[in-house]
Design an enzyme around this catalytic site. Structure first.
Site, mmCIF file in Angstrom:
data_model
loop_
_atom_site.group_PDB
_atom_site.id
_atom_site.type_symbol
_atom_site.label_atom_id
_atom_site.label_comp_id
_atom_site.label_asym_id
_atom_site.label_seq_id
_atom_site.Cartn_x
_atom_site.Cartn_y
_atom_site.Cartn_z
ATOM 1 C CB THR A 124 -0.904 0.005 1.260
ATOM 2 O OG1 THR A 124 -1.211 1.349 1.644
ATOM 3 C CG2 THR A 124 -0.196 -0.585 2.457
ATOM 4 C CE1 TYR A 149 -3.780 -2.232 5.463
ATOM 5 C CE2 TYR A 149 -3.200 -0.067 4.617
ATOM 6 C CZ TYR A 149 -3.556 -1.378 4.401
ATOM 7 O OH TYR A 149 -3.680 -1.848 3.118
HETATM 8 P P1 NAD Z 1 -10.910 -7.142 1.536
HETATM 9 O O1 NAD Z 1 -11.188 -6.975 3.002
HETATM 10 O O2 NAD Z 1 -12.051 -7.119 0.590
HETATM 11 O O3 NAD Z 1 -10.088 -8.483 1.290
HETATM 12 C C1 NAD Z 1 -9.326 -9.129 2.277
HETATM 13 C C2 NAD Z 1 -9.665 -10.611 2.219
HETATM 14 O O4 NAD Z 1 -8.821 -11.307 3.142
HETATM 15 C C3 NAD Z 1 -11.100 -10.909 2.629
HETATM 16 O O5 NAD Z 1 -11.656 -11.834 1.721
HETATM 17 C C4 NAD Z 1 -10.966 -11.515 4.019
HETATM 18 O O6 NAD Z 1 -12.031 -12.396 4.319
HETATM 19 C C5 NAD Z 1 -9.611 -12.193 3.915
HETATM 20 N N1 NAD Z 1 -8.918 -12.352 5.201
HETATM 21 C C6 NAD Z 1 -8.679 -11.374 6.121
HETATM 22 N N2 NAD Z 1 -7.992 -11.878 7.170
HETATM 23 C C7 NAD Z 1 -7.773 -13.194 6.886
HETATM 24 C C8 NAD Z 1 -7.118 -14.239 7.584
HETATM 25 N N3 NAD Z 1 -6.577 -14.073 8.800
HETATM 26 N N4 NAD Z 1 -7.074 -15.471 7.010
HETATM 27 C C9 NAD Z 1 -7.654 -15.674 5.791
HETATM 28 N N5 NAD Z 1 -8.280 -14.718 5.100
HETATM 29 C C10 NAD Z 1 -8.349 -13.492 5.637
HETATM 30 O O7 NAD Z 1 -9.846 -6.003 1.174
HETATM 31 P P2 NAD Z 1 -9.306 -5.480 -0.241
HETATM 32 O O8 NAD Z 1 -9.640 -4.047 -0.328
HETATM 33 O O9 NAD Z 1 -9.694 -6.404 -1.332
HETATM 34 O O10 NAD Z 1 -7.744 -5.540 0.006
HETATM 35 C C11 NAD Z 1 -6.966 -6.613 -0.501
HETATM 36 C C12 NAD Z 1 -5.484 -6.333 -0.246
HETATM 37 O O11 NAD Z 1 -5.076 -5.143 -0.905
HETATM 38 C C13 NAD Z 1 -5.132 -6.155 1.228
HETATM 39 O O12 NAD Z 1 -3.870 -6.770 1.442
HETATM 40 C C14 NAD Z 1 -5.010 -4.655 1.384
HETATM 41 O O13 NAD Z 1 -4.128 -4.322 2.437
HETATM 42 C C15 NAD Z 1 -4.453 -4.269 0.023
HETATM 43 N N6 NAD Z 1 -4.757 -2.892 -0.363
HETATM 44 C C16 NAD Z 1 -6.042 -2.523 -0.642
HETATM 45 C C17 NAD Z 1 -6.291 -1.218 -1.046
HETATM 46 C C18 NAD Z 1 -7.693 -0.758 -1.397
HETATM 47 O O14 NAD Z 1 -7.851 0.419 -1.755
HETATM 48 N N7 NAD Z 1 -8.704 -1.612 -1.363
HETATM 49 C C19 NAD Z 1 -5.260 -0.274 -1.119
HETATM 50 C C20 NAD Z 1 -3.963 -0.683 -0.790
HETATM 51 C C21 NAD Z 1 -3.727 -2.005 -0.435
#
Ligand code: NAD
Length: 318
Positions: A124, A149
């Site tokens: 991120t 985070y």
């Molecule tokens: P999201 O919450 O939709 O997806 C996270 C997934 O991980 C979910 O399906 C959740 O059920 C699963 N999960 C969480 N903890 C878990 C665990 N302990 N064991 C197994 N599964 C687990 O979030 P997202 O927005 O799709 O983000 C996905 C990735 O991208 C993350 O790593 C996040 O840090 C990164 N990210 C997202 C953004 C954004 O704007 N959405 C920006 C920067 C980075």
């Protein structure tokens, strides 16, 4: 990306993970999703459940035996699972340590024990903290995150690069701007739509509304990830992924009001130059490295936000 890989996607039932799974399956890979469904949804991956090349493991990364079993015979891991809620760190200081750092450690150990040699990680922009150089390149430093985070994701990056060196793994680290699109369940676009559904004449905007950030559509994000993996062959490959411009919080408010065909909505600001403790008010990533290998985004931040609002309104609110 070579096809017919055996790929494990942690967090594959989440917002970004499920779009990645759609693309990887389309390319003919054998996919295992490992997800505890804490924020992920079966509905996001249900079109794959009948596919013989698709397996869903409902498992938690904190269960190290479960992730160790899931890593058996895997060629490449996309580590997408995390707790992505930046705001939470101010009220719960343990959640990002457990869900991001410990979870990543458990995954890397499982990979090491199963001799899995390739990992791609979704990091991120928050690892840069309040960067003085804008757009911010991958080699910017010192890296001083201001949210728990961001700190946890930086720690994950460090674990990945050190495992990569120590145990001869290859790693891709993708530092995302704000990602938006269909199936998004959190973030400013979703918040504003929910608030305006509840009260169509007034919108509360956190901070002074002048926060300026880059937004990228999830389809472009997934495309960039797969393109970069195909084209980059270093032991550790780090790429920013974002759009080339920004949009303000107020600008997002205006765009969503228009997409919802509302008028005379009063914007109320909570004040201060950031939305919450740990919020970085200005973020734009330098994506020259990605452009050098031949990928660039087609959408502006505003277009990504508007397309997202349209699909979310169709998906959930009509
Ligand atoms: P999201 O919450 O939709 O997806 C996270 C997934 O991980 C979910 O399906 C959740 O059920 C699963 N999960 C969480 N903890 C878990 C665990 N302990 N064991 C197994 N599964 C687990 O979030 P997202 O927005 O799709 O983000 C996905 C990735 O991208 C993350 O790593 C996040 O840090 C990164 N990210 C997202 C953004 C954004 O704007 N959405 C920006 C920067 C980075």
């Amino acid at each position: 990306m070579p096809t017919k890989n055996k790929i494990l996607v942690t967090g594959g039932a989440g917002f970004i993970g499920s779009h990645l799974v759609d693309c990887l399956t389309e390319k003919g890979n054998r996919i295992t999703v490992f997800d505890n469904l804490s924020s992920g949804k079966i509905g996001f991956i249900e079109n794959h459940l009948e596919n013989p090349d698709f397996t869903l493991i409902k498992g938690d990364l904190l269960d190290h035996k479960a992730i160790e079993r899931a890593c058996k015979d895997i060629d490449l891991v996309f580590h997408v699972a995390a707790n992505p809620d930046v705001r939470l760190g101010a009220s719960d200081t343990k959640i990002h340590f457990d869900q991001n750092i410990l979870a990543t450690y458990n995954l890397l150990e499982a990979m090491r024990k199963n001799s899995v040699k390739k990992v791609a990680f979704t990091s991120t922009s928050t690892i840069y903290g309040e960067a003085h150089i804008m757009p911010t390149p991958e080699n910017y430093g010192p890296l001083l995150p201001i949210s728990l985070y961001g700190a946890s994701k930086l720690a994950c990056e460090a674990l990945i690069t050190s495992y990569s060196h120590t145990f001869d793994m290859q790693a891709w680290i993708f530092r995302f701007a704000n990602i938006v699109g269909p199936r998004s369940t959190h973030g400013i676009t979703v918040d504003f739509i929910r608030k305006l559904q509840e009260n169509p004449i007034q919108l509360e905007i956190l901070g002074d509304g002048k926060q300026e950030k880059s937004y990228l559509h999830v389809s472009e994000c997934v495309d960039a990830i797969l393109f970069a993996i195909e084209k980059s062959k270093e032991d550790v490959n780090i790429f920013n992924i974002g759009s080339e411009d920004t949009i303000s919080a107020t600008g997002i408010g205006r765009a969503i009001v228009e997409e919802m065909k509302l008028s005379e909505v009063k914007f109320i600001y909570t004040g201060g130059n950031r939305g919450w403790k740990g919020d970085v008010p200005r973020m734009r990533l330098d994506i020259e490295k990605l452009k050098d290998i031949g990928w660039k985004p087609a959408y502006t931040s505003e277009r990504s936000v508007r397309e997202t609002a349209r699909t979310l309104l169709d998906e959930y609110y009509n």
